[in-house]
Design a protein around this motif. Structure first.
Motif, short mmCIF file in Angstrom:
data_model
loop_
_atom_site.label_atom_id
_atom_site.label_comp_id
_atom_site.label_asym_id
_atom_site.label_seq_id
_atom_site.Cartn_x
_atom_site.Cartn_y
_atom_site.Cartn_z
N ASP A 59 0.85 -1.19 0.00
CA ASP A 59 0.00 0.00 0.00
C ASP A 59 0.89 1.24 0.00
OD1 ASP A 59 -1.72 2.10 0.49
OD2 ASP A 59 -2.63 1.25 2.28
N PRO A 60 0.80 2.08 -1.04
CA PRO A 60 1.71 3.24 -1.11
C PRO A 60 1.52 4.22 0.04
CG PRO A 60 -0.02 3.41 -2.77
CD PRO A 60 -0.11 2.03 -2.19
N MET A 63 3.90 4.77 3.10
CA MET A 63 5.11 5.58 3.03
C MET A 63 4.87 6.95 3.67
SD MET A 63 7.53 6.38 -0.31
CE MET A 63 7.64 4.65 -0.75
N MET A 66 3.05 10.33 2.18
CA MET A 66 2.37 10.04 0.90
C MET A 66 1.02 10.76 0.82
SD MET A 66 2.73 8.61 -2.03
CE MET A 66 3.87 7.23 -2.02
N CYS A 167 10.91 12.73 -4.22
CA CYS A 167 10.81 11.27 -4.39
C CYS A 167 12.24 10.75 -4.57
CB CYS A 167 9.97 10.92 -5.61
SG CYS A 167 8.30 11.56 -5.61
N LEU A 183 9.17 11.70 0.16
CA LEU A 183 8.92 10.27 -0.03
C LEU A 183 10.26 9.58 -0.20
CD1 LEU A 183 6.02 10.56 -2.67
CD2 LEU A 183 5.85 10.59 -0.17
N TYR A 192 7.62 2.54 5.94
CA TYR A 192 7.39 1.72 4.75
C TYR A 192 8.17 0.40 4.91
CZ TYR A 192 6.26 0.86 -0.14
OH TYR A 192 5.74 0.34 -1.31
N VAL A 202 10.10 4.80 -6.38
CA VAL A 202 9.42 5.76 -5.49
C VAL A 202 8.43 6.60 -6.29
CG1 VAL A 202 9.73 7.68 -3.88
CG2 VAL A 202 11.40 5.82 -3.91
N LYS A 205 5.36 4.53 -6.89
CA LYS A 205 4.51 4.44 -5.70
C LYS A 205 3.69 5.72 -5.52
CE LYS A 205 4.29 1.38 -3.60
NZ LYS A 205 3.59 0.09 -3.80
N GLN A 208 0.96 5.48 -7.98
CA GLN A 208 0.00 4.47 -7.52
C GLN A 208 -0.93 5.08 -6.47
OE1 GLN A 208 1.85 1.13 -5.54
NE2 GLN A 208 -0.07 -0.01 -5.35
N ALA A 209 -0.36 5.85 -5.56
CA ALA A 209 -1.16 6.49 -4.51
C ALA A 209 -2.11 7.54 -5.11
CB ALA A 209 -0.24 7.15 -3.48
N GLU A 242 9.38 -6.11 -3.11
CA GLU A 242 8.57 -5.31 -4.03
C GLU A 242 9.29 -5.06 -5.35
OE1 GLU A 242 5.22 -1.97 -3.55
OE2 GLU A 242 7.11 -1.47 -2.55
#
Length: 573
Positions: A59-60, A63, A66, A167, A183, A192, A202, A205, A208-209, A242
């Motif tokens: 799950d992003p 982090m 995020m 990031c 991040l 994380y 990064v 992610k 993705q979030a 991951e």
């Protein structure tokens, strides 16, 4: 290179565990031992390893920052602010910028990307880049693969009314920049569960979030996974956890439906129609992506990676390939010069580390030269060049030794530094080089272990030729993708003999094409030993010898097993 062979014979109990694990998953007994060596001890863990699933990505929002980063990006889009995607000029930085820019471009148009010039601006966030952003009325910068140490630069950006989302995956200092969100899974306070993402990872992610928060189907991220695979391979991060999921599905995307830009590089590399591996990325695709930033400017690379028209992309890839040819020439010349310096300096012979400086060397290839010297002399190596009175360069390490900590111990002599365990960038005043060299070498001498200064080949299993079956070859393929923490397995067979047909091959007679038998079976195995023609006389002497090798498929004879031999030693050595 004179390799030391390292092999730990498994105990009876471990052999039994390996056998039971292999039986449970229906694979060759050898595979059970390889899994145990990778920390995989259960049937369920083995099945997850062999079938990495995208729904098992972390799950992003675990982090740190995020949620703040996504909120700030949403606000910027809602207020129609200009956004800049800013990244480093290497493979990781350029793929990260391309990934984030391409994804966001589907939903938002008021944005641009920026890659700093290696020679004019140097590594990371530059004042020149920030001043340019201010002239473009940029209000938010998403910086990728750098920025974690840019305290002064981000404070300056804040004075210009520009917010930052960092990031990064490099090791942070105790004090973090005053960015809106940071991040970085290597933060000291990180929540994380996976620490080893690359910069592009990064960035993925973050997207993705963003997608999850905005109800965008995850399927829209899948076409970008080829960038993740390229970045993971080129940045040499662990291919477990991951990263294995991202690399596995990224390679699938790269082979089945790559982005237009990457497809053009694949064409230029001569890889069209072949199954592309992590090794192909490291040795063929990655260097071409890097070449633009090393010789000219990394912006051209991102232009290529985000291009939508294949013919335009092919023209750009051809141009970047010319940079790569230039880079290879410079690299070869500098490596030869550096080798001559090392050979002349008798003091280096007994030093635990190498520090070389030449004001005429090209800044863009010092990292490659440092890597070459590390491979040749098997010692932590720093190579420095000069620009405007400041020496800057790259450090590379040997397996198991943290060169970041060694350089950090000399930070009072440095202007700047950053990186991770095996690769660091640094800059310092030219007059500080002698003091830095002395202190750095002293630190390494008291912290490096003797075995870390030896070129080791880690054997994972000893085999007889009768063990090398088509089933084993097929099972071994399932261990891919390979990289740190999941290397391509090295095997050993002892007491082998020339079948009588082995011969020296290659334009300069530098390789050996082998046909071998071992002392326990009548199986004849084909092999290739690159750059080892010096062993040919012994092989033809009819004496037995031992070999270390990987098991490959012969690309010229589909389905045929071929041993790629890494080292050869007389059996009585």
């Amino acid at each position: 290179m004179n390799f030391k062979w390292n092999y730990e014979q498994p105990t009876i109990e471990r052999q039994q565990l390996a056998k039971e694990l292999a039986e449970k998953i229906g694979m060759s007994p050898v595979i059970g031992e390889l899994l145990l060596r990778r920390g995989i001890k259960t049937e369920s863990a083995a099945k997850r390893f062999f079938r990495p699933m995208l729904n098992e990505l972390i799950d992003p929002f675990l982090m740190n920052d995020m949620d703040v980063a996504v909120d700030r990006l949403n606000d910027a889009m809602g207020r129609k602010e200009r956004i800049m995607v800013y990244g480093d000029y290497d493979v990781d930085g350029c793929t990260a910028v391309a990934l984030v820019y391409k994804f966001l471009q589907q939903f938002y148009s008021n944005m641009e990307y920026y890659i700093p010039d290696r020679y004019e601006e140097g590594y990371g966030i530059s004042k020149k880049g920030l001043d340019y952003a201010a002239t473009q009325n940029v209000k938010l910068i998403i910086v990728l693969d750098c920025g974690i140490k840019a305290i002064d630069e981000i404070a300056y950006a804040k004075s210009l009314g520009i917010d930052f989302i960092i990031c990064d995956h490099h090791v942070p200092d105790d004090v973090l920049p005053c960015a809106t969100a940071i991040l970085n899974p290597k933060r000291v306070d990180s929540t994380y569960p996976f620490k080893h993402l690359c910069g592009c990872g990064v960035g993925f992610k973050f997207m993705q979030a963003f997608a999850k928060n905005n109800g965008i189907p995850f399927s829209q991220l899948i076409p970008l996974l080829d960038f993740c695979a390229v970045s993971i391979a080129a940045d040499i991060v662990p291919v477990m956890g991951e990263n294995r999921i991202l690399a596995y599905h990224g390679l699938k995307q790269l082979n089945q439906n790559p982005s237009v830009g990457l497809k053009s590089i694949i064409e230029i590399c001569g890889l069209t129609g072949r199954e592309i591996t992590m090794s192909d990325i490291v040795f063929k695709i990655g260097p071409r992506i890097n070449a633009s930033g090393r010789v000219q400017n990394g912006t051209e690379t991102v232009d290529l990676l985000v291009e939508k028209d294949f013919q335009k992309a092919l023209a750009e890839a051809t141009h970047i390939n010319e940079y790569n040819e230039q880079r290879k020439d410079i690299d070869k010349q500098m490596t030869e010069e550096a080798n001559q310096i090392v050979e002349r300096l008798e003091s280096q012979e007994h030093q635990p580390a190498i520090v070389l400086y030449d004001e005429g060397w090209k800044k863009g290839v010092v990292g490659i030269v440092a890597s070459r010297l590390t491979e040749i002399y098997y010692r932590p190596t720093i190579v420095l060049s000069c620009q405007d009175g400041i020496a800057s360069g790259s450090a590379r390490s040997v397996a198991g030794y943290d060169i970041y900590d060694a350089i950090k111990s000399c930070r009072d002599l440095l202007e700047n530094f950053g990186g991770h365990t095996y690769a660091v960038g640094l800059s310092l005043k030219v007059e500080n080089i002698p003091a830095f060299r002395q202190r750095f070498q002293q630190y390494v001498s008291t912290h490096i272990q003797p075995e870390q200064t030896e070129a080791l080949l880690d054997i994972e299993s000893e085999l007889d030729f009768k063990d090398i079956t088509k089933k084993l070859q097929n099972d071994l393929k399932k261990l891919a993708p390979h990289g740190p923490d999941n290397p391509k397995p090295l095997f050993c067979t002892r007491n082998v003999y020339d079948y009588g047909t082995s011969k020296v091959v290659g334009k300069q007679q530098e390789h050996i094409k082998l046909e071998l038998v071992d002392s326990r079976s009548s199986n004849v195995m084909n092999g290739i030993a690159f750059g080892q023609s010096a062993a040919a006389r012994y092989i033809k002497s009819k004496c037995s010898f031992d070999i270390i090798y990987t098991i490959e498929e012969n690309i010229y004879k589909r389905g045929e097993v071929q041993l790629q031999i890494e080292d050869i030693k007389p059996s009585d050595a």
